[in-house]
Design a protein around this motif. Sequence first.
Motif, PDB file in Angstrom:
ATOM      1  N   SER A   1      95.859   3.078 -47.871  1.00  0.00           N
ATOM      2  CA  SER A   1      97.085   2.767 -47.133  1.00  0.00           C
ATOM      3  C   SER A   1      97.590   1.368 -47.470  1.00  0.00           C
ATOM      4  N   ILE A   2      96.654   0.429 -47.631  1.00  0.00           N
ATOM      5  CA  ILE A   2      97.048  -0.938 -48.005  1.00  0.00           C
ATOM      6  C   ILE A   2      97.633  -0.949 -49.416  1.00  0.00           C
ATOM      7  N   VAL A   3      96.972  -0.239 -50.328  1.00  0.00           N
ATOM      8  CA  VAL A   3      97.426  -0.198 -51.717  1.00  0.00           C
ATOM      9  C   VAL A   3      98.835   0.395 -51.807  1.00  0.00           C
ATOM     10  N   ILE A   4      99.123   1.381 -50.981  1.00  0.00           N
ATOM     11  CA  ILE A   4     100.453   2.008 -50.992  1.00  0.00           C
ATOM     12  C   ILE A   4     101.433   1.241 -50.114  1.00  0.00           C
ATOM     13  N   GLY A   5     100.997   0.844 -48.924  1.00  0.00           N
ATOM     14  CA  GLY A   5     101.908   0.298 -47.935  1.00  0.00           C
ATOM     15  C   GLY A   5     102.443  -1.082 -48.242  1.00  0.00           C
ATOM     16  N   VAL A   6     101.590  -1.986 -48.731  1.00  0.00           N
ATOM     17  CA  VAL A   6     102.040  -3.351 -48.994  1.00  0.00           C
ATOM     18  C   VAL A   6     103.089  -3.401 -50.115  1.00  0.00           C
ATOM     19  N   PRO A   7     102.859  -2.771 -51.291  1.00  0.00           N
ATOM     20  CA  PRO A   7     103.924  -2.773 -52.310  1.00  0.00           C
ATOM     21  C   PRO A   7     105.209  -2.092 -51.840  1.00  0.00           C
ATOM     22  N   LEU A   8     105.053  -1.016 -51.043  1.00  0.00           N
ATOM     23  CA  LEU A   8     106.244  -0.336 -50.527  1.00  0.00           C
ATOM     24  C   LEU A   8     107.038  -1.269 -49.609  1.00  0.00           C
ATOM     25  N   ALA A   9     106.336  -2.025 -48.780  1.00  0.00           N
ATOM     26  CA  ALA A   9     107.017  -2.981 -47.901  1.00  0.00           C
ATOM     27  C   ALA A   9     107.725  -4.063 -48.706  1.00  0.00           C
ATOM     28  N   LEU A  10     107.088  -4.529 -49.764  1.00  0.00           N
ATOM     29  CA  LEU A  10     107.714  -5.559 -50.597  1.00  0.00           C
ATOM     30  C   LEU A  10     108.970  -5.028 -51.278  1.00  0.00           C
ATOM     31  N   LEU A  11     108.935  -3.762 -51.714  1.00  0.00           N
ATOM     32  CA  LEU A  11     110.129  -3.155 -52.313  1.00  0.00           C
ATOM     33  C   LEU A  11     111.248  -3.034 -51.282  1.00  0.00           C
ATOM     34  N   ILE A  12     110.884  -2.663 -50.069  1.00  0.00           N
ATOM     35  CA  ILE A  12     111.886  -2.525 -49.014  1.00  0.00           C
ATOM     36  C   ILE A  12     112.521  -3.872 -48.683  1.00  0.00           C
ATOM     37  N   VAL A  13     111.693  -4.908 -48.607  1.00  0.00           N
ATOM     38  CA  VAL A  13     112.213  -6.246 -48.310  1.00  0.00           C
ATOM     39  C   VAL A  13     113.099  -6.751 -49.440  1.00  0.00           C
ATOM     40  N   GLY A  14     112.746  -6.415 -50.672  1.00  0.00           N
ATOM     41  CA  GLY A  14     113.477  -6.936 -51.825  1.00  0.00           C
ATOM     42  C   GLY A  14     114.751  -6.198 -52.146  1.00  0.00           C
ATOM     43  N   SER A  15     114.963  -5.019 -51.548  1.00  0.00           N
ATOM     44  CA  SER A  15     116.151  -4.233 -51.893  1.00  0.00           C
ATOM     45  C   SER A  15     116.694  -3.545 -50.655  1.00  0.00           C
ATOM     46  N   SER A  16     117.923  -3.850 -50.302  1.00  0.00           N
ATOM     47  CA  SER A  16     118.544  -3.200 -49.146  1.00  0.00           C
ATOM     48  C   SER A  16     118.792  -1.720 -49.419  1.00  0.00           C
ATOM     49  N   VAL A  17     119.004  -1.378 -50.695  1.00  0.00           N
ATOM     50  CA  VAL A  17     119.206   0.033 -51.053  1.00  0.00           C
ATOM     51  C   VAL A  17     117.932   0.839 -50.789  1.00  0.00           C
ATOM     52  N   LEU A  18     116.787   0.299 -51.250  1.00  0.00           N
ATOM     53  CA  LEU A  18     115.520   0.979 -51.011  1.00  0.00           C
ATOM     54  C   LEU A  18     115.186   1.032 -49.520  1.00  0.00           C
ATOM     55  N   GLU A  19     115.564  -0.014 -48.794  1.00  0.00           N
ATOM     56  CA  GLU A  19     115.319  -0.018 -47.358  1.00  0.00           C
ATOM     57  C   GLU A  19     116.071   1.118 -46.679  1.00  0.00           C
ATOM     58  N   ARG A  20     117.358   1.293 -47.037  1.00  0.00           N
ATOM     59  CA  ARG A  20     118.135   2.379 -46.442  1.00  0.00           C
ATOM     60  C   ARG A  20     117.616   3.741 -46.880  1.00  0.00           C
ATOM     61  N   MET A  21     117.012   3.805 -48.076  1.00  0.00           N
ATOM     62  CA  MET A  21     116.489   5.083 -48.571  1.00  0.00           C
ATOM     63  C   MET A  21     115.194   5.478 -47.873  1.00  0.00           C
ATOM     64  N   PHE A  22     114.263   4.519 -47.737  1.00  0.00           N
ATOM     65  CA  PHE A  22     112.903   4.864 -47.327  1.00  0.00           C
ATOM     66  C   PHE A  22     112.604   4.651 -45.846  1.00  0.00           C
ATOM     67  N   TYR A  23     113.308   3.738 -45.182  1.00  0.00           N
ATOM     68  CA  TYR A  23     112.998   3.477 -43.777  1.00  0.00           C
ATOM     69  C   TYR A  23     113.133   4.727 -42.909  1.00  0.00           C
TER      70      TYR A  23
END
Length: 249
Positions: free
Chosen positions: A66-88
């Motif tokens: 979960s850490i291996v998947i969750g932390v990079p996913l969170a960083l992608l969400i923080v770094g891109s508003s497009v990805l945030e709207r897609m995945f949140y």
Amino acid sequence: MKAALPVLGLLAIIGLWWLATIVFGIEPLLVPSPADVVTSFLELPGYLLEQTLVTLWEAVSGFALSIVIGVPLALLIVGSSVLERMFYPLLVALNAVPKVAIAPIVVVWFGFGIESKVLMVVLVCLFPIVISTASGMRSTPQELVELFRSLDATRTHEFFKLRLWHALPQIFVGLKVSITLAVIGAVIGEFVGADAGLGYVIMVSGGSADTSLAFAAMALLAIISVALFYLLTWAERKLVPWSEEHRVL
């Protein structure tokens, strides 16, 4: 004194439990006394410890994944508003679905082995890790970011020496929430389809009306959860000594 208070609290709960079984004459078939639970454990110590290790391995493996998947996913969400709207919205929807409803499908996909239990742990733990990591990364004061940039710090230095360190207390909050959920996820997977683990022991002992054995397994689950939680608390003290969160634990 801090170590003595939890022990005193535990002893008080056990004492009240024992007193209730005596005063109200509760049948052991319904609620066993603490002595009955200890006796059940002493009758099968090797078996119960073996099942404990199975559940512990499932919980820790799923938590690490979960850490291996969750932390990079969170960083992608923080770094891109497009990805945030897609995945949140997808993450919120996944978290909202009862994991008991997903468990049978997971067993159909991955079978009765450890893979289905690890995936259940990931499904339970992923959301708190992503949310806490994303919140922590966003909490860096803008004036500190501007100061770093005024000193010609690279993006890499800004990330590792400022944002990540500032986010660590919040990240550990999510990790400590998730580590207790990891044990729950492993047990859910074992309830649906397994031939080992403490969840399997509870399911089988419940079917055979061996309540004392079921309570012994639940006590071991509680011990696992508390041990993993305080292990993370210890790691937080070492890595984030400035955090206020661990001072109350």
